[in-house]
Write a protein that holds these residues in place. Structure first.
Motif, PDB file in Angstrom:
ATOM      1  N   ALA A  47      77.362   9.538  68.126  1.00  0.00           N
ATOM      2  CA  ALA A  47      77.593  10.937  68.478  1.00  0.00           C
ATOM      3  C   ALA A  47      78.406  11.699  67.440  1.00  0.00           C
ATOM      4  N   PHE A  48      79.247  11.010  66.694  1.00  0.00           N
ATOM      5  CA  PHE A  48      80.141  11.692  65.771  1.00  0.00           C
ATOM      6  C   PHE A  48      79.874  11.353  64.300  1.00  0.00           C
ATOM      7  N   ALA A  49      78.656  10.887  64.014  1.00  0.00           N
ATOM      8  CA  ALA A  49      78.230  10.599  62.639  1.00  0.00           C
ATOM      9  C   ALA A  49      79.222   9.711  61.901  1.00  0.00           C
ATOM     10  N   MET A  50      79.646   8.637  62.543  1.00  0.00           N
ATOM     11  CA  MET A  50      80.598   7.695  61.948  1.00  0.00           C
ATOM     12  C   MET A  50      79.871   6.403  61.574  1.00  0.00           C
ATOM     13  N   THR A  51      78.780   6.541  60.858  1.00  0.00           N
ATOM     14  CA  THR A  51      77.949   5.406  60.486  1.00  0.00           C
ATOM     15  C   THR A  51      78.777   4.334  59.787  1.00  0.00           C
ATOM     16  N   GLY A  52      78.647   3.104  60.247  1.00  0.00           N
ATOM     17  CA  GLY A  52      79.349   1.982  59.629  1.00  0.00           C
ATOM     18  C   GLY A  52      80.704   1.687  60.226  1.00  0.00           C
TER      19      GLY A  52
END
Length: 80
Positions: A47-52
């Motif tokens: 949801a918060f584009a915190m890939t990885g």
């Protein structure tokens, strides 16, 4: 089906921040009689584009959450 079988437990992958209108989010744990029988998991990375990052939380009955904490503490990878 879950209400019919008292030994069933629901593992619910919640994504309450990713909802496409006009629908609304309903957590399985909020349904009648399911509060004590639902373990909800959610991550912030979708949801918060915190890939990885792989950050998230778990919520549910104390004995299940405690057991999950023990498993996680023995399986988490620490990078140096």
């Amino acid at each position: 089906m879950v209400a019919k079988h008292s030994r069933f437990l629901v593992l619910s992958d919640e994504n309450e921040h990713i909802i496409y209108g006009p629908t609304t989010d309903t957590s399985f744990a909020s349904l009648q009689g399911m509060w004590d029988r639902t373990v909800s998991v959610n991550g912030f990375f979708k949801a918060f584009a915190m890939t990885g990052w792989r950050l998230g939380y778990i919520a549910g009955p104390k004995h299940f959450v405690g057991a999950c904490g023990k498993i996680q503490s023995q399986t988490a990878v620490t990078r140096r």
